[in-house]
Scaffold this motif. Structure first.
Motif, PDB file in Angstrom:
ATOM      1  N   VAL A  89      -7.804   5.722  -5.983  1.00 42.20           N
ATOM      2  CA  VAL A  89      -7.653   4.588  -5.764  1.00 42.20           C
ATOM      3  C   VAL A  89      -7.078   3.865  -6.853  1.00 42.20           C
ATOM      4  O   VAL A  89      -8.062   3.511  -7.653  1.00 42.20           O
ATOM      5  CB  VAL A  89      -9.017   3.732  -5.073  1.00 42.20           C
ATOM      6  CG1 VAL A  89      -8.669   2.435  -4.648  1.00 42.20           C
ATOM      7  CG2 VAL A  89      -9.384   4.535  -3.855  1.00 42.20           C
ATOM      8  N   GLU A  90      -5.831   3.426  -6.881  1.00 41.69           N
ATOM      9  CA  GLU A  90      -5.221   2.803  -8.051  1.00 41.69           C
ATOM     10  C   GLU A  90      -4.812   1.353  -7.854  1.00 41.69           C
ATOM     11  O   GLU A  90      -4.070   1.239  -6.844  1.00 41.69           O
ATOM     12  CB  GLU A  90      -4.136   3.797  -8.508  1.00 41.69           C
ATOM     13  CG  GLU A  90      -3.495   3.442  -9.887  1.00 41.69           C
ATOM     14  CD  GLU A  90      -2.265   4.186 -10.229  1.00 41.69           C
ATOM     15  OE1 GLU A  90      -1.627   4.875  -9.395  1.00 41.69           O
ATOM     16  OE2 GLU A  90      -1.952   4.269 -11.416  1.00 41.69           O
TER      17      GLU A  90
ATOM     18  N   LEU B  66       0.920  -1.349   0.044  1.00 41.90           N
ATOM     19  CA  LEU B  66      -0.066   0.294  -0.211  1.00 41.90           C
ATOM     20  C   LEU B  66       0.777   1.208   0.011  1.00 41.90           C
ATOM     21  O   LEU B  66       1.838   1.235   0.693  1.00 41.90           O
ATOM     22  CB  LEU B  66      -0.953  -0.317   1.267  1.00 41.90           C
ATOM     23  CG  LEU B  66      -1.786   1.208   1.475  1.00 41.90           C
ATOM     24  CD1 LEU B  66      -2.883   1.372   0.463  1.00 41.90           C
ATOM     25  CD2 LEU B  66      -2.444   1.097   2.784  1.00 41.90           C
ATOM     26  N   HIS B  67       0.536   1.978  -0.891  1.00 46.32           N
ATOM     27  CA  HIS B  67       1.142   3.325  -0.893  1.00 46.32           C
ATOM     28  C   HIS B  67       0.048   4.529  -0.750  1.00 46.32           C
ATOM     29  O   HIS B  67      -0.789   4.513  -1.439  1.00 46.32           O
ATOM     30  CB  HIS B  67       1.885   3.682  -2.476  1.00 46.32           C
ATOM     31  CG  HIS B  67       3.151   2.929  -2.433  1.00 46.32           C
ATOM     32  ND1 HIS B  67       4.384   3.119  -2.294  1.00 46.32           N
ATOM     33  CD2 HIS B  67       3.231   1.580  -3.183  1.00 46.32           C
ATOM     34  CE1 HIS B  67       5.043   2.204  -2.418  1.00 46.32           C
ATOM     35  NE2 HIS B  67       4.501   1.203  -3.032  1.00 46.32           N
ATOM     36  N   LEU B  68       0.520   5.529   0.266  1.00 43.35           N
ATOM     37  CA  LEU B  68      -0.506   6.387   0.596  1.00 43.35           C
ATOM     38  C   LEU B  68       0.177   7.727   0.413  1.00 43.35           C
ATOM     39  O   LEU B  68       1.454   7.918   0.661  1.00 43.35           O
ATOM     40  CB  LEU B  68      -0.804   6.452   2.164  1.00 43.35           C
ATOM     41  CG  LEU B  68      -1.963   5.271   2.647  1.00 43.35           C
ATOM     42  CD1 LEU B  68      -2.119   5.556   4.315  1.00 43.35           C
ATOM     43  CD2 LEU B  68      -2.982   5.632   1.890  1.00 43.35           C
TER      44      LEU B  68
ATOM     45  N   ALA C  13     -10.147  -3.552  -5.417  1.00 37.73           N
ATOM     46  CA  ALA C  13      -9.106  -3.538  -5.883  1.00 37.73           C
ATOM     47  C   ALA C  13      -8.325  -4.728  -5.472  1.00 37.73           C
ATOM     48  O   ALA C  13      -7.476  -5.538  -6.217  1.00 37.73           O
ATOM     49  CB  ALA C  13      -8.120  -2.212  -5.261  1.00 37.73           C
ATOM     50  N   ILE C  14      -8.520  -5.046  -4.295  1.00 37.94           N
ATOM     51  CA  ILE C  14      -8.185  -6.411  -3.534  1.00 37.94           C
ATOM     52  C   ILE C  14      -8.649  -7.567  -4.353  1.00 37.94           C
ATOM     53  O   ILE C  14      -7.943  -8.426  -5.091  1.00 37.94           O
ATOM     54  CB  ILE C  14      -8.575  -6.733  -2.039  1.00 37.94           C
ATOM     55  CG1 ILE C  14      -7.769  -5.440  -1.382  1.00 37.94           C
ATOM     56  CG2 ILE C  14      -8.137  -7.854  -1.603  1.00 37.94           C
ATOM     57  CD1 ILE C  14      -8.208  -5.559   0.257  1.00 37.94           C
TER      58      ILE C  14
ATOM     59  N   LEU D 294      -1.296  -1.269  -4.172  1.00 34.28           N
ATOM     60  CA  LEU D 294      -2.475  -0.160  -4.189  1.00 34.28           C
ATOM     61  C   LEU D 294      -2.021   1.033  -3.832  1.00 34.28           C
ATOM     62  O   LEU D 294      -1.114   1.248  -2.897  1.00 34.28           O
ATOM     63  CB  LEU D 294      -3.562  -0.665  -2.952  1.00 34.28           C
ATOM     64  CG  LEU D 294      -4.661   0.065  -2.842  1.00 34.28           C
ATOM     65  CD1 LEU D 294      -5.646  -0.056  -4.339  1.00 34.28           C
ATOM     66  CD2 LEU D 294      -5.556  -0.443  -1.645  1.00 34.28           C
ATOM     67  N   ASN D 295      -2.224   2.111  -4.584  1.00 40.22           N
ATOM     68  CA  ASN D 295      -2.008   3.598  -4.296  1.00 40.22           C
ATOM     69  C   ASN D 295      -3.191   4.355  -4.083  1.00 40.22           C
ATOM     70  O   ASN D 295      -4.288   4.098  -4.792  1.00 40.22           O
ATOM     71  CB  ASN D 295      -1.442   4.234  -5.504  1.00 40.22           C
ATOM     72  CG  ASN D 295       0.010   3.560  -5.766  1.00 40.22           C
ATOM     73  OD1 ASN D 295       0.633   2.990  -5.338  1.00 40.22           O
ATOM     74  ND2 ASN D 295       0.473   3.706  -7.396  1.00 40.22           N
ATOM     75  N   ILE D 296      -3.048   4.915  -2.842  1.00 35.61           N
ATOM     76  CA  ILE D 296      -4.277   5.923  -2.364  1.00 35.61           C
ATOM     77  C   ILE D 296      -3.741   7.250  -2.286  1.00 35.61           C
ATOM     78  O   ILE D 296      -2.918   7.637  -1.458  1.00 35.61           O
ATOM     79  CB  ILE D 296      -5.122   5.225  -1.286  1.00 35.61           C
ATOM     80  CG1 ILE D 296      -5.532   3.907  -1.311  1.00 35.61           C
ATOM     81  CG2 ILE D 296      -6.135   6.442  -0.866  1.00 35.61           C
ATOM     82  CD1 ILE D 296      -6.199   3.449  -0.276  1.00 35.61           C
TER      83      ILE D 296
END
Ligand code: ADP
Length: 670
Positions: A600-601, A547-549, A575-576, A585-587
């Motif tokens: 939400v990528e 996860l990237h925030l 996404a999951i 996952l990038n948020i």
């Protein structure tokens, strides 16, 4: 689901509009069709009338010609014989009467001669003249009636010619009246009337006329019956032609009529009246054609080359009557004239069925020509000329049933009207059925929606407890055995899935019932996104997600925090679910201009371009069979979109197949 009923009511509106539009079109078509229909019928009528007048003219001409031929048969034979056969010409051909004249132009049939017509000079015997002189002297000068009677008897014996005898009888009757012996006078008149029917005096005046005049003046009722017999025989004589007609006949007939009228109760009066009428017609006939015939004979006598010729000369009656004419033939020994009646030919043409086959029935009549009406077609009536011989008459063709066109138009109106009523009736019935159906459908939908909403609500309460206790268990079981930990994991994962699913169904049900509404409050979005990720983090971890925030601090917006959380949880969960291999996952949360973006990528399987529009539709799932193993309801994105839009935002998507997708929530700053 209730959307179906909305669609249904749209259907209803479309249906009603269709009914109105098609009804109006039909009405318009019917009206224009009916007015066209009337025009067509009227056109047909005038065409047929033109045809009928033409055929009538031809029929009339043919009839006239065949009549001419028939008449010429009679004049071919110059003897008197055929004259008696003239009755053979059927009167229904148009032949109404005829005249025959001798070579001097005197009427033989009807027998007519004017007084004053020059007769052979009188050559009485000497003895007769002498006795007559004595008798007259005693009657008028000496006034010795007895002696006068004797001399008259002697004169009678000396008379040789019928006219002399008749003359004496006449004088004797006069004498008896002076002697007041009416019975004797009556007897003498009887003799004159029976024996001297055709005897005239020197100026061509019949003695019987004198007798009748005197008899009518005698007043002796006892003689009525005998008198009537005398009158009948006189009138019969006139009718048969054994007593001649002349210019004074008419007056005499009138006197007889007066005599007859003054004694209504007399027998035979009908017979007498009939005979008088018959003789009057004969006189009319002579009067009508006497002058044209005389004029013709006087002119033609000089250029007489017509002896062998049977061509007829057409004479019009002197009376100016336009309804008849005479076909006149002048022969060397006798001349003949055939009177042709317009009405009679007309009837025979009509009777012979001259007409063409027509759609309508017509009636024909004859009308007098005026200055302008020689040809006219007005108000479904056609008038036209038809014969050069009757140029003062027109044939008039009109519809037998004047209302026929109105009736036909009315019938058509009724048919169209009925058609329209039936059509509208069916439509209205259809509408009724549709309405019934829709109402039932709406009732069912409401029940279903209520049911779903109730059930999901009921499910939610125990599920929340399960989830909470499972979570508590999970937290405290750090040192529990692996199996237990694994089981609580499963309980947690599955109940979370269930919870989201139930939430989505609940929200969806609210959207469908139009009950989805939020109390927007100014909220720190950064905190909300963070909190959501904390909630979801557990699942990202167990799925080994990277996860990237990248969240901008203190981004505020007027939103419903729970709504945003649910939306984000749906997007993260998708996404999951749809990233089987590349689990990253990038948020990102940032503010640009007056908009706030939450992206939400993922780098999962992506969505085909042509399906991008469809994924927001309720129940829609891309490649449903392929995704069968991945659990889902097809409601997640529908609900997410509804939640965001209710908060005045937008949900956008970008995706490349096999490379991943980016869902972006766009919100307003204030
Ligand atoms: P579901 O319950 O099927 O996930 P959703 O409405 O959430 O229903 O999504 C609709 C469909 O859109 C999914 O079935 C899936 O095919 C596709 N979809 C949604 N999110 C993604 C994603 N992140 N990557 C690929 N496909 C997705």
């Amino acid at each position: 689901m209730l959307k179906f009923s909305v669609k249904g009511s749209k259907l209803l509106v479309i249906f009603i509009l269709t009914v109105i539009v098609s009804g109006s079109i039909l009405t318009y078509l019917s009206i224009s069709n009916i007015s066209n229909y009337r025009e067509l019928l009227e056109k047909k009528v005038s065409e047929e009338q033109a045809e009928v007048t033409k055929n009538f003219a031809i029929g009339f001409q043919n009839n006239f010609q065949s009549l001419t031929l028939k008449c010429s048969d009679y004049v071919q034979n110059d003897s008197l014989q055929p004259i008696n056969d003239l009755k053979d010409i059927p009167s229904n051909h148009g032949f109404i009467n005829y005249v025959v004249l001798d070579h001097k132009g005197v009427f033989i049939k009807p027998y007519f001669m004017n007084a004053g017509f020059s007769l052979a000079p009188l050559t009485a015997s000497k003895r007769y003249s002498e006795k007559l002189r004595l008798a007259v002297n005693h009657e008028f000068v000496v006034k010795d009636f007895k002696r006068a009677e004797t001399f008259y008897f002697e004169t009678l014996r000396a008379a040789v010619r019928a006219s002399d005898s008749a003359h004496i009888y006449n004088a004797m009757a006069r004498l008896y009246l002076k002697m007041n012996r009416p019975q004797k006078a009556f007897e003498i008149y009887q003799i004159i009337l029976s024996d001297f029917k055709n005897t005239t005096n020197a100026s061509g005046f019949p003695y019987v006329y004198f007798s009748i005049i005197k008899l009518l003046k005698m007043e002796e009722p006892s003689k009525d019956e005998a008198m009537q017999q005398l009158l009948l025989s006189f009138l019969n004589g006139l009718a048969e032609g054994s007593i001649l007609l002349n210019e004074s006949t008419e007056e005499l007939l009138d006197n007889i009529l007066t005599w007859q009228d003054s004694f209504q109760e007399r027998a035979n009066s009908k017979q007498i009246e009939t005979l008088i009428a018959l003789n009057k017609r004969k006189l009319e006939l002579v009067n009508a054609y006497k002058s044209p015939i005389e004029a013709l004979i006087n002119n033609k006598l000089n250029t007489s080359s017509q002896a062998e010729n049977t061509d007829f000369i057409i004479l019009k009656p002197g009376s100016g009557d336009t309804n008849e004419l005479m076909l006149f033939f002048k022969g060397p020994n006798k001349s003949m004239g055939f009177i042709i009646g317009l009405q009679a030919i007309f009837s025979s043409v009509i009777g012979a069925g001259f007409g063409p086959i027509t759609k309508f029935e017509y009636e024909l009549s004859l009308v007098e020509k005026t200055g302008t009406n020689f040809f006219s077609t007005t108000g479904l009536i056609t008038q036209n000329e038809f014969s050069p011989h009757f140029e003062d008459s027109l044939v008039r063709v009109s519809l037998k049933n004047k209302e026929v066109i109105n009736e036909m138009v009315f019938k058509r109106k009724v048919i169209y009207g009925l058609g329209l009523i039936i059509f509208l009736g069916i439509m209205v019935f259809g509408l009724y059925l549709l309405k019934q159906d829709l109402q039932r459908e709406m009732r069912m939908n409401k029940l279903r929606a209520d049911f779903v909403s109730n059930v999901t609500h009921e499910l939610k309460t125990p599920l929340t407890s399960i989830y909470m206790f499972a979570e508590a268990l999970h937290m405290k079981q750090d040192n529990a055995d692996i199996k237990q930990k694994k089981y609580t994991n499963i309980i947690l994962k599955e109940s979370e899935k269930l919870k989201r699913m139930i939430n989505n169904i609940l929200e969806f049900s609210r959207t469908e019932n139009d009950k989805l509404s939020y109390n927007l409050e100014l909220t720190n979005l950064t905190d909300i996104v963070n909190a959501s990720i904390v909630e979801m983090n557990y699942f990202l971890e167990i799925n080994n997600f990277e996860l990237h925030l990248d969240l901008e601090d203190n981004v505020f917006a007027a939103v419903d925090p729970e709504g945003i959380k649910q939306a984000l949880s749906n997007l993260v969960s998708n996404a999951i679910k749809y990233s089987p291999t590349h689990k990253k996952l990038n948020i990102v949360l940032f503010k640009r201009d007056d908009k706030i973006y939450i992206e939400v990528e993922d780098f999962g399987k992506g969505i085909p371009k042509d399906k991008l529009e469809l994924i927001f539709e309720k129940f829609y799932r891309v490649n449903a069979t392929e995704n069968e193993t991945i659990s889902g309801t097809g409601l997640g994105l529908t609900v997410t979109k509804a939640i965001i839009e209710k908060q005045n935002g937008k949900l956008l998507v970008e995706s490349r197949l096999g490379e991943g997708s980016t869902f972006t929530i766009v919100l307003n700053t204030m």
